[in-house]
Write a protein that holds these residues in place. Structure first.
Motif, PDB file in Angstrom:
ATOM      1  N   PHE A 141     -18.768  -6.046  -8.296  1.00 46.61           N
ATOM      2  CA  PHE A 141     -18.178  -6.142  -9.630  1.00 46.61           C
ATOM      3  C   PHE A 141     -16.672  -6.375  -9.570  1.00 46.61           C
ATOM      4  CE2 PHE A 141     -16.487  -4.278 -13.582  1.00 46.61           C
ATOM      5  CZ  PHE A 141     -17.195  -5.031 -14.514  1.00 46.61           C
ATOM      6  N   PHE A 142     -15.974  -5.576  -8.786  1.00 47.34           N
ATOM      7  CA  PHE A 142     -14.518  -5.719  -8.681  1.00 47.34           C
ATOM      8  C   PHE A 142     -14.187  -6.732  -7.587  1.00 47.34           C
ATOM      9  CE2 PHE A 142     -14.885  -1.363 -10.466  1.00 47.34           C
ATOM     10  CZ  PHE A 142     -14.121  -1.554 -11.617  1.00 47.34           C
ATOM     11  N   LYS A 143     -13.512  -7.798  -7.985  1.00 48.27           N
ATOM     12  CA  LYS A 143     -13.193  -8.869  -7.046  1.00 48.27           C
ATOM     13  C   LYS A 143     -11.852  -8.675  -6.348  1.00 48.27           C
ATOM     14  CE  LYS A 143     -16.954 -11.151  -8.087  1.00 48.27           C
ATOM     15  NZ  LYS A 143     -17.449 -10.428  -9.261  1.00 48.27           N
ATOM     16  N   ALA A 144     -10.972  -7.847  -6.939  1.00 48.19           N
ATOM     17  CA  ALA A 144      -9.645  -7.621  -6.350  1.00 48.19           C
ATOM     18  C   ALA A 144      -9.176  -6.225  -6.727  1.00 48.19           C
ATOM     19  CB  ALA A 144      -8.645  -8.667  -6.833  1.00 48.19           C
ATOM     20  N   GLY A 145      -8.559  -5.532  -5.775  1.00 45.12           N
ATOM     21  CA  GLY A 145      -8.077  -4.192  -6.052  1.00 45.12           C
ATOM     22  C   GLY A 145      -6.753  -3.920  -5.369  1.00 45.12           C
ATOM     23  N   TYR A 146      -5.859  -3.253  -6.093  1.00 45.83           N
ATOM     24  CA  TYR A 146      -4.554  -2.858  -5.541  1.00 45.83           C
ATOM     25  C   TYR A 146      -4.442  -1.346  -5.673  1.00 45.83           C
ATOM     26  CZ  TYR A 146       0.397  -3.552  -4.330  1.00 45.83           C
ATOM     27  OH  TYR A 146       1.622  -3.558  -3.703  1.00 45.83           O
ATOM     28  N   ALA A 147      -4.326  -0.662  -4.542  1.00 46.98           N
ATOM     29  CA  ALA A 147      -4.250   0.795  -4.507  1.00 46.98           C
ATOM     30  C   ALA A 147      -2.860   1.227  -4.070  1.00 46.98           C
ATOM     31  CB  ALA A 147      -5.307   1.363  -3.564  1.00 46.98           C
ATOM     32  N   GLY A 148      -2.103   1.813  -4.993  1.00 44.47           N
ATOM     33  CA  GLY A 148      -0.758   2.280  -4.686  1.00 44.47           C
ATOM     34  C   GLY A 148      -0.766   3.758  -4.340  1.00 44.47           C
ATOM     35  N   ALA A 149      -0.221   4.113  -3.188  1.00 48.29           N
ATOM     36  CA  ALA A 149      -0.074   5.505  -2.751  1.00 48.29           C
ATOM     37  C   ALA A 149      -1.343   6.319  -2.977  1.00 48.29           C
ATOM     38  CB  ALA A 149       1.108   6.161  -3.464  1.00 48.29           C
ATOM     39  N   PRO A 150      -2.490   5.849  -2.472  1.00 52.14           N
ATOM     40  CA  PRO A 150      -3.749   6.540  -2.786  1.00 52.14           C
ATOM     41  C   PRO A 150      -3.840   7.910  -2.143  1.00 52.14           C
ATOM     42  CG  PRO A 150      -4.103   4.854  -1.108  1.00 52.14           C
ATOM     43  CD  PRO A 150      -2.696   4.682  -1.591  1.00 52.14           C
ATOM     44  N   GLY A 151      -4.434   8.842  -2.869  1.00 52.52           N
ATOM     45  CA  GLY A 151      -4.718  10.161  -2.321  1.00 52.52           C
ATOM     46  C   GLY A 151      -6.057  10.163  -1.611  1.00 52.52           C
ATOM     47  N   ALA A 152      -6.415  11.335  -1.090  1.00 51.59           N
ATOM     48  CA  ALA A 152      -7.710  11.526  -0.437  1.00 51.59           C
ATOM     49  C   ALA A 152      -8.151  12.964  -0.691  1.00 51.59           C
ATOM     50  CB  ALA A 152      -7.618  11.243   1.062  1.00 51.59           C
ATOM     51  N   LEU A 153      -9.440  13.179  -0.746  1.00 51.93           N
ATOM     52  CA  LEU A 153      -9.953  14.492  -1.124  1.00 51.93           C
ATOM     53  C   LEU A 153      -9.608  15.576  -0.119  1.00 51.93           C
ATOM     54  CD1 LEU A 153     -13.478  13.622  -2.564  1.00 51.93           C
ATOM     55  CD2 LEU A 153     -11.331  13.969  -3.781  1.00 51.93           C
ATOM     56  N   THR A 154      -9.399  15.210   1.147  1.00 54.89           N
ATOM     57  CA  THR A 154      -9.080  16.209   2.161  1.00 54.89           C
ATOM     58  C   THR A 154      -7.586  16.478   2.273  1.00 54.89           C
ATOM     59  OG1 THR A 154      -9.142  14.436   3.810  1.00 54.89           O
ATOM     60  CG2 THR A 154     -11.137  15.785   3.541  1.00 54.89           C
ATOM     61  N   GLU A 155      -6.787  15.848   1.428  1.00 52.81           N
ATOM     62  CA  GLU A 155      -5.341  16.077   1.395  1.00 52.81           C
ATOM     63  C   GLU A 155      -4.967  16.866   0.142  1.00 52.81           C
ATOM     64  OE1 GLU A 155      -3.087  15.109   3.630  1.00 52.81           O
ATOM     65  OE2 GLU A 155      -4.208  13.708   4.884  1.00 52.81           O
ATOM     66  N   GLU A 156      -3.759  17.454   0.147  1.00 49.41           N
ATOM     67  CA  GLU A 156      -3.219  18.115  -1.041  1.00 49.41           C
ATOM     68  C   GLU A 156      -4.210  19.113  -1.630  1.00 49.41           C
ATOM     69  OE1 GLU A 156      -1.150  15.241   0.360  1.00 49.41           O
ATOM     70  OE2 GLU A 156      -2.791  14.421  -0.800  1.00 49.41           O
ATOM     71  N   ALA A 157      -4.483  20.174  -0.865  1.00 47.43           N
ATOM     72  CA  ALA A 157      -5.507  21.145  -1.247  1.00 47.43           C
ATOM     73  C   ALA A 157      -5.238  21.773  -2.611  1.00 47.43           C
ATOM     74  CB  ALA A 157      -5.604  22.242  -0.187  1.00 47.43           C
ATOM     75  N   ILE A 158      -3.966  21.959  -2.958  1.00 51.91           N
ATOM     76  CA  ILE A 158      -3.653  22.612  -4.223  1.00 51.91           C
ATOM     77  C   ILE A 158      -4.174  21.825  -5.418  1.00 51.91           C
ATOM     78  CG2 ILE A 158      -1.383  21.516  -4.563  1.00 51.91           C
ATOM     79  CD1 ILE A 158      -0.364  24.252  -5.531  1.00 51.91           C
ATOM     80  N   ILE A 159      -4.352  20.510  -5.253  1.00 48.33           N
ATOM     81  CA  ILE A 159      -4.894  19.670  -6.319  1.00 48.33           C
ATOM     82  C   ILE A 159      -6.412  19.629  -6.252  1.00 48.33           C
ATOM     83  CG2 ILE A 159      -5.008  17.302  -7.211  1.00 48.33           C
ATOM     84  CD1 ILE A 159      -2.159  16.910  -6.227  1.00 48.33           C
ATOM     85  N   HIS A 184       2.119   2.010   0.309  1.00 48.84           N
ATOM     86  CA  HIS A 184       2.508   3.405   0.507  1.00 48.84           C
ATOM     87  C   HIS A 184       3.970   3.487   0.950  1.00 48.84           C
ATOM     88  CE1 HIS A 184      -0.246   7.031   0.538  1.00 48.84           C
ATOM     89  NE2 HIS A 184       0.970   7.541   0.535  1.00 48.84           N
ATOM     90  N   GLY A 185       4.647   4.499   0.443  1.00 51.06           N
ATOM     91  CA  GLY A 185       6.006   4.785   0.882  1.00 51.06           C
ATOM     92  C   GLY A 185       5.994   5.715   2.072  1.00 51.06           C
ATOM     93  N   THR A 186       6.900   5.498   3.003  1.00 54.14           N
ATOM     94  CA  THR A 186       6.878   6.298   4.235  1.00 54.14           C
ATOM     95  C   THR A 186       7.332   7.737   4.002  1.00 54.14           C
ATOM     96  OG1 THR A 186       9.129   5.606   4.827  1.00 54.14           O
ATOM     97  CG2 THR A 186       7.309   4.264   5.669  1.00 54.14           C
ATOM     98  N   SER A 187       8.030   8.017   2.904  1.00 53.92           N
ATOM     99  CA  SER A 187       8.522   9.374   2.638  1.00 53.92           C
ATOM    100  C   SER A 187       7.729  10.074   1.538  1.00 53.92           C
ATOM    101  CB  SER A 187      10.010   9.333   2.265  1.00 53.92           C
ATOM    102  OG  SER A 187      10.780   8.839   3.347  1.00 53.92           O
ATOM    103  N   ASP A 188       6.527   9.610   1.290  1.00 58.26           N
ATOM    104  CA  ASP A 188       5.670  10.189   0.247  1.00 58.26           C
ATOM    105  C   ASP A 188       5.192  11.577   0.696  1.00 58.26           C
ATOM    106  OD1 ASP A 188       3.755  10.795  -1.670  1.00 58.26           O
ATOM    107  OD2 ASP A 188       2.980   8.752  -1.754  1.00 58.26           O
ATOM    108  N   VAL A 189       5.489  12.606  -0.103  1.00 54.14           N
ATOM    109  CA  VAL A 189       5.014  13.954   0.207  1.00 54.14           C
ATOM    110  C   VAL A 189       3.973  14.421  -0.815  1.00 54.14           C
ATOM    111  CG1 VAL A 189       7.122  14.638   1.410  1.00 54.14           C
ATOM    112  CG2 VAL A 189       6.923  15.028  -1.062  1.00 54.14           C
ATOM    113  N   ASN A 190       3.641  13.578  -1.781  1.00 55.02           N
ATOM    114  CA  ASN A 190       2.592  13.906  -2.745  1.00 55.02           C
ATOM    115  C   ASN A 190       1.223  13.466  -2.227  1.00 55.02           C
ATOM    116  OD1 ASN A 190       5.171  13.772  -4.256  1.00 55.02           O
ATOM    117  ND2 ASN A 190       3.874  14.375  -5.971  1.00 55.02           N
ATOM    118  N   ALA A 191       1.119  12.194  -1.934  1.00 55.78           N
ATOM    119  CA  ALA A 191      -0.063  11.650  -1.261  1.00 55.78           C
ATOM    120  C   ALA A 191       0.455  11.077   0.050  1.00 55.78           C
ATOM    121  CB  ALA A 191      -0.733  10.576  -2.108  1.00 55.78           C
TER     122      ALA A 191
END
Length: 347
Positions: free
Chosen positions: A232-250, A285-292
C-alpha cells in the motif's frame, strides 16, 4: 454550590473541550461554552464570568467574556488571519471513517493544495504520529506540528491525511486500551483503512501513489507502515524513529516490562520485518539525539542491509531529536524533495 469542569461530553464531538457546570451534589452537566471549537478557559475569581478563547478549523481564534449564568457575553478580541487569505489558505477537510474493526469511528482531516482541482489525480501522504502518546488531528484554526507539516506538503501537490487512530488518548478508556501491550499492531491497519475509505468517495486521491511520513514515534510508525503494509505505501520517510526496546519511561507504561510481555515487544519490532520492505524508504537521525537514540536507526539500517533492502539515510551531525536552525530547514526540504521524487506530481 457548583463545580465547573472542562470535559468532552458531546457524543458527536468527542474531542471538543467544553466548560460545564454541575451541582456538587450531582446531576446533569450544563454546557456553558456556547460555541464549538478548541478552547482555553480562564474563570474569574468570583466564578461569575469566564474568558473563553476558542477557534475552529474555519474560524480564527476569538476571545469572549461570558457570564456563567448565560445571560451576558461580549467578544473583545479576534485574531487577524487576513494574511493567510492572501496565500489562498483553505482549512483542511474534516474526515470521518471507520477503524479497521469496521465499527469504531475515527476522526481526521485532509489537507489539499491551494490550487486544488478535483479533476486531477493527486498522490497521497499520510502524516502519522500514532500510539498511546498524543492526539494530532487539529480541532482549532492552527493545529500542531503535524498539521503544519501536512499543510506544507499539500502545497507541493499532495493530498495529505492526519488521523487519530485507535489507541490514541482523548477519548474512552476502551478506545485507548486497543493497543495496550500491543503498540505497533493496530495503528497501521486503521490508517490504511481510513485512506481506502477516503479514496472511495474522492477519485482525486491516487491510492496507487501513497506515502507515509512521521518523526519520532511518527518515525517508528512510518517504518511500521512501510514494513507491514508494503503493497500500500510506496514511499516512506522516517525521521528520528523510536523503538519499543528504547526509552523505557515512555514504553513500559503501555507495553509492560520486556520480561512480562516478550510477545508484544517482538510483534512491534521493526527490525525483524526488514525483509518485507518493497517501496522507497529514507531514514533521518541526528547524532546527538537523546530522545530516540541514534542506535535505533543504526540497528534498523543493519537489518535492512542484512535483508539486502536498499534505502536512503540522512545523518545530521550534532543535531538532537528535532534539528534546529538551518538543519531544520535542510531536513524538511529533504522530506519534501523525497516525496516529490518518489510519488510525483498531480496528473
Amino acid at each position: 454550590d457548583a463545580l465547573y469542569v472542562m470535559a468532552s461530553a458531546e457524543r458527536e464531538s468527542p474531542y471538543e473541550r467544553v466548560l460545564y457546570r454541575t451541582a456538587l451534589k450531582g446531576g446533569d452537566l450544563k454546557r456553558l461554552s456556547p460555541e464549538p471549537g478548541a478552547r482555553r478557559v480562564v474563570m474569574s475569581p468570583s466564578t461569575r464570568y469566564f474568558v473563553d478563547g476558542h477557534s475552529t478549523r474555519e474560524q480564527p481564534r476569538v476571545w469572549d467574556v461570558t457570564s456563567t449564568d448565560g445571560k451576558q457575553s461580549f467578544r473583545y478580541a479576534k485574531a487577524d488571519a487576513s494574511a493567510l487569505a492572501e496565500l489562498h489558505y483553505t482549512p483542511p477537510e474534516a474526515l470521518t471513517v471507520k477503524a479497521a474493526d469496521g465499527t469504531t469511528q475515527l476522526y481526521g482531516v485532509l489537507f489539499k493544495p491551494w490550487d486544488f482541482d478535483p479533476k486531477k489525480r493527486y498522490p497521497v501522504i499520510d502524516v502519522i504520529y500514532a500510539g498511546p502518546f498524543i492526539t494530532v488531528v487539529p480541532w482549532g484554526y492552527v493545529g500542531g506540528g503535524e498539521s503544519l507539516i501536512a499543510q506544507s506538503l499539500a502545497q507541493l501537490g499532495f493530498v495529505v491525511m492526519v488521523l487519530d487512530a485507535r489507541g490514541t488518548p482523548g477519548r474512552s478508556k476502551a478506545f485507548q486500551d486497543v493497543n495496550y501491550g500491543r503498540v505497533g499492531q493496530t495503528e497501521i491497519p486503521d490508517h490504511v483503512a481510513a485512506l481506502k475509505q477516503a479514496g472511495t468517495s474522492r477519485p482525486y486521491m491516487d491510492l496507487e501513489r501513497v506515502g507515509i511520513y512521521g518523526h519520532s514515534w511518527g518515525g517508528y510508525f512510518a517504518l511500521r507502515g512501510m514494513l507491514t503494509a508494503p503493497e500500500f505505501f510506496k514511499a516512506g520517510y522516517a525521521g528520528a524513529p523510536g523503538a519499543l526496546t528504547e526509552e523505557a519511561i515512555i514504553n513500559e507504561p503501555n507495553m509492560g516490562l520486556l520480561t512480562e510481555n516478550p510477545e508484544g515487544y517482538a510483534a512491534g519490532a521493526n527490525e525483524a520485518l526488514a525483509g518485507k520492505l518493497q517501496g522507497a524508504l529514507k531514514l533521518m537521525h541526528g547524532t546527538s539525539d537523546v530522545n530516540a537514540t541514534l542506535s535505533t536507526t543504526m540497528r534498523m539500517a543493519h537489518a535492512l542491509v542484512r535483508a539486502n533492502k536498499h534505502f536512503d539515510l540522512l545523518i545530521m551531525p550534532g543535531e538532537g531529536h528535532n534539528p534546529n536552525g538551518p538543519a531544520s530547514r535542510y531536513y524538511m526540504d529533504d522530506v519534501r524533495r523525497f516525496f516529490l521524487r518518489e510519488l510525483g506530481a498531480p496528473r
